[in-house]
Design an enzyme around this catalytic site. Structure first.
Site: not given
Length: 723
Positions: A466, A491, A477
């Protein structure tokens, strides 16, 4: 009075009818339960992220899931039972929408009748005496999920005869006498029968709703009023007792994760994917068999007052033979905030005759004191604030890079993942959230400046979930640092809890996406440098859950790059592989992961022949023990007599040479430089913070991963400096 043949026939029919009604008599739905079912149907249709169509196709899936919820091992119901209620395949959707539950409850009554009859059959069999000689050449299948429904009671008798013999054999292998075996099995089946007979209408509704909501995704759930009333209490109590999160896994209750800093986590004797077979109170309490018991009942048995002891009979996650159990003891306690709080230390890495300092910040959860925050207090506690303080401490000690340890961090507050990313970037987007209508909200860091702009690595594992995945994905990124470890949980969905007229429903409402456009759902975050993992992804993780929402992507957003760590990945991988080729812990990790997978793939059944079973178990355990002792020998530690003993012993025992194993381990590891060569003298890690958790408190494999991650980050620092 003499009855005619016709009269006798009519009387017999009435008796048979009366028996049928009695046999199928059971819980009946209340008006409140009917209304709640209709509200759940409406919520799924109009409030769920997936936009569920309750039609005949859905009905077929829901009916199949109901069969799996009730009897996934095809051990109770007969083919004719399923056929007699086959109209539910296409009518369950209408029944749920209208709250017309009579046929569903009748089906459950048929199932309950079969279960009661089977358990009574087992009790009677046991009471006749246990006189197996265990010389049979038959085998018992471990998984019957894909087996056809039995055509007759006699065919199920054959299955249950094998199961009973296997249960007796298992106890015999544990050195119980025939009399002890008979008492143990009688109590087990009699207790199960008593629990089944106590099933009420609310229990049936919960089972039905598990089938209904389970067709949508694994995180959409219905809570009965009783469950709703205790939901907040349960959330708090999950941090008391032993600090383990549990889930149903067929007839077993399985450990899904451990609360960081909790009693089970600290004891090191319980692991994710362990299955709990029995629970005992304190040192002398009887062990209560919990196979087939409801999850909430198992949780109630495990809970208890602080300072008391609970004994758990478990099937270890690494055990291939599910009949081999291991008893552990955990002292119940309360998880304190300090145990959950971020903390730091310094890892000293020896290389080229020099000592290099790498900072380690452990982040067990993404937390925030909501009450203090909403009250406008300026000094409220949060993950971001605590990590910022640890960064300042580490910078003051002159570290050359920082490792953020997010292993086992199951997530928490989204706002904290968002704000913690802001400690390492200077403004910018952090995560995209898409709702059921396709609308995307973009979250980002709006604060100017950074807390730390130096070399960074994020260490993750399968239990990083999560919010942890949002953080790791953003760092990857942005090119802000290296992601190291094993693939994360996966998740990437958001749930909300809504009130119903009778109970509550937890609905999946939205989905997370990285700024690159990729979802964290199902696939998780893939590390730049991959470590072997002892956690089976088929057992733990989003992809292991039924009906998990798929991975997909949305349009990326614009963001700047802070670096290009991928330019150095080939060189980093080469150096990493050179080091771990002779590292005892990494050699163990790789071989143990391969062995566990091979044994799982090979074993689909178990022998009912005692000598053969013993040979099979001995062969498996000999391999596992040899791997563990190979690692221990390389680290100068005492060998173990049994592979499960590794849970009961820490690695701080003295070696034969009179040197503590931690000293030997640190010296062995620190004498190798970044290219795997020996250089310089060993030196233990040193923390500049008296309150920090020292590496010696960590589990050996965890410690090895941290030390290797520090080496990789130092490689990264040096490669960047040289380019």
């Amino acid at each position: 009075m003499t009855l005619t043949v016709a009269a006798r026939h009519a009387a017999m029919c009435l008796l048979l009818l009366a028996w049928s009604v009695t046999a199928l008599a059971g819980p009946t739905p209340t008006d409140d339960q009917r209304q709640a079912t209709s509200e759940v149907a409406e919520s799924l249709q109009y409030g769920s992220y997936s936009g569920v169509d309750l039609d005949d196709d859905w009905s077929k899936r829901a009916f199949q899931r109901l069969l799996d919820v009730l009897d996934d091992q095809r051990a109770y119901l007969l083919q004719r039972d399923v056929d007699n209620f086959s109209e539910l395949e296409t009518s369950l959707d209408d029944a749920v929408k209208a709250g017309d539950l009579d046929r569903v409850y009748a089906f459950y009554s048929r199932y309950q009748d079969r279960v009661e009859s089977r358990l009574q059959w087992l009790v009677d069999k046991v009471d006749q005496g246990i006189d197996y000689d265990y010389t049979s050449n038959e085998r018992l299948a471990l998984d019957r999920e894909d087996s056809p429904w039995a055509g007759s009671e006699s065919s199920l008798d054959e299955l249950w005869s094998k199961r009973l013999e296997n249960a007796a054999l298992t106890l015999s292998l544990s050195d119980q006498s025939p009399a002890e075996i008979q008492k143990t099995l009688h109590d087990r089946y009699a207790n199960q029968l008593n629990r089944v007979r106590q099933t009420n209408a609310e229990d049936v509704l919960v089972l039905l709703m598990a089938a209904v909501t389970g067709t949508v995704d694994p995180h959409t759930e219905y809570f009965s009023p009783q469950q709703s009333e205790s939901f907040d209490i349960q959330m708090r109590l999950s941090l008391e007792g032993i600090g383990a999160l549990l889930q149903s896994d067929g007839e077993y209750v399985k450990v899904s994760s451990l609360v960081p800093g909790g009693p089970a986590d600290k004891a090191g004797v319980l692991q994710p994917a362990d299955r709990i077979v029995a629970v005992g109170q304190n040192e002398n309490g009887d062990m209560v068999n919990v196979v087939g018991m409801r999850l909430d009942e198992v949780v109630d048995l495990i809970r208890g007052p602080k300072g008391s002891t609970v004994r758990l009979d478990i099937i270890p996650a690494k055990a291939v033979d599910v009949t081999r159990t291991h008893t552990i003891r955990i002292t119940r306690d309360t998880v304190k905030l300090e145990d959950q709080a971020a903390h730091s230390r310094v890892e000293n890495v020896q290389r080229d005759g020099k000592t290099h300092k790498i900072g380690i910040i452990t982040v067990p959860a993404f937390y925030v004191d909501f009450d203090a925050w909403q009250a406008g207090e300026s000094d409220y506690r949060s993950t971001t604030r605590d990590v910022a303080k640890e960064i300042d401490k580490l910078k003051a000690q002159g570290v050359e890079g920082i490792v953020l340890d997010l292993r086992n961090d199951g997530g928490g507050a989204l706002q904290e993942a968002n704000s913690m990313i802001g400690l390492f970037i200077d403004r910018g987007p952090t995560v995209q959230v898409r709702d059921a209508q396709g609308r995307i909200n973009l979250y980002g860091d709006t604060d100017a400046g950074v807390a730390y702009d130096g070399p960074l690595a994020v260490l993750v594992n399968r239990l990083s979930a999560s919010a942890s995945e949002i953080f790791a994905g953003a760092i990857q990124d942005y090119g802000r640092g290296l992601i190291i470890g094993s693939r994360t949980f996966g998740k990437g969905t958001v749930q909300t809890l809504s009130d119903l007229s009778h109970g509550q429903i937890k609905l999946t409402r939205a989905k997370f996406y990285r700024i690159s456009g990729e979802s964290t759902q199902h696939r998780g975050v893939e590390p730049d440098i991959l470590y072997p993992s002892l956690i089976d992804p088929d057992e733990i993780g989003e992809s292991a859950l039924d009906n998990a929402l798929p991975w997909d992507r949305v349009r990326p957003v614009q963001y700047r790059l802070y670096g290009e760590p991928w330019r150095y990945l080939e060189a980093l991988q080469d150096r990493h592989e050179q080091r771990i080729a002779s590292d005892p812990d990494f050699v163990y990790l790789e071989k143990q992961a391969q062995l566990s997978k091979r044994l799982r793939d090979q074993q689909t059944s178990i022998s009912l022949n005692k000598a053969q079973r013993q040979r099979e178990m001995d062969a498996q355990e000999t391999e596992q023990l040899a791997l563990e002792n190979q690692r221990r020998k390389a680290l100068g530690m005492e060998p173990l007599d049994h592979w499960t003993d590794a849970r009961d012993q820490d690695d701080d025992g003295a070696s034969e040479a009179g040197q503590t194993s931690d000293d030997a381990k640190t010296e062995s590891r620190d004498q190798r430089d970044g290219n795997g060569r020996k250089d310089g003298a060993g030196q233990k890690s040193d923390s500049g913070d008296d309150e920090a958790v020292d590496s010696d408190d960590a589990k050996p494999i965890d410690r090895a991963e941290l030390q290797e991650t520090s080496q990789i980050l130092l490689d990264y620092v040096q490669l960047k400096s040289a380019s």
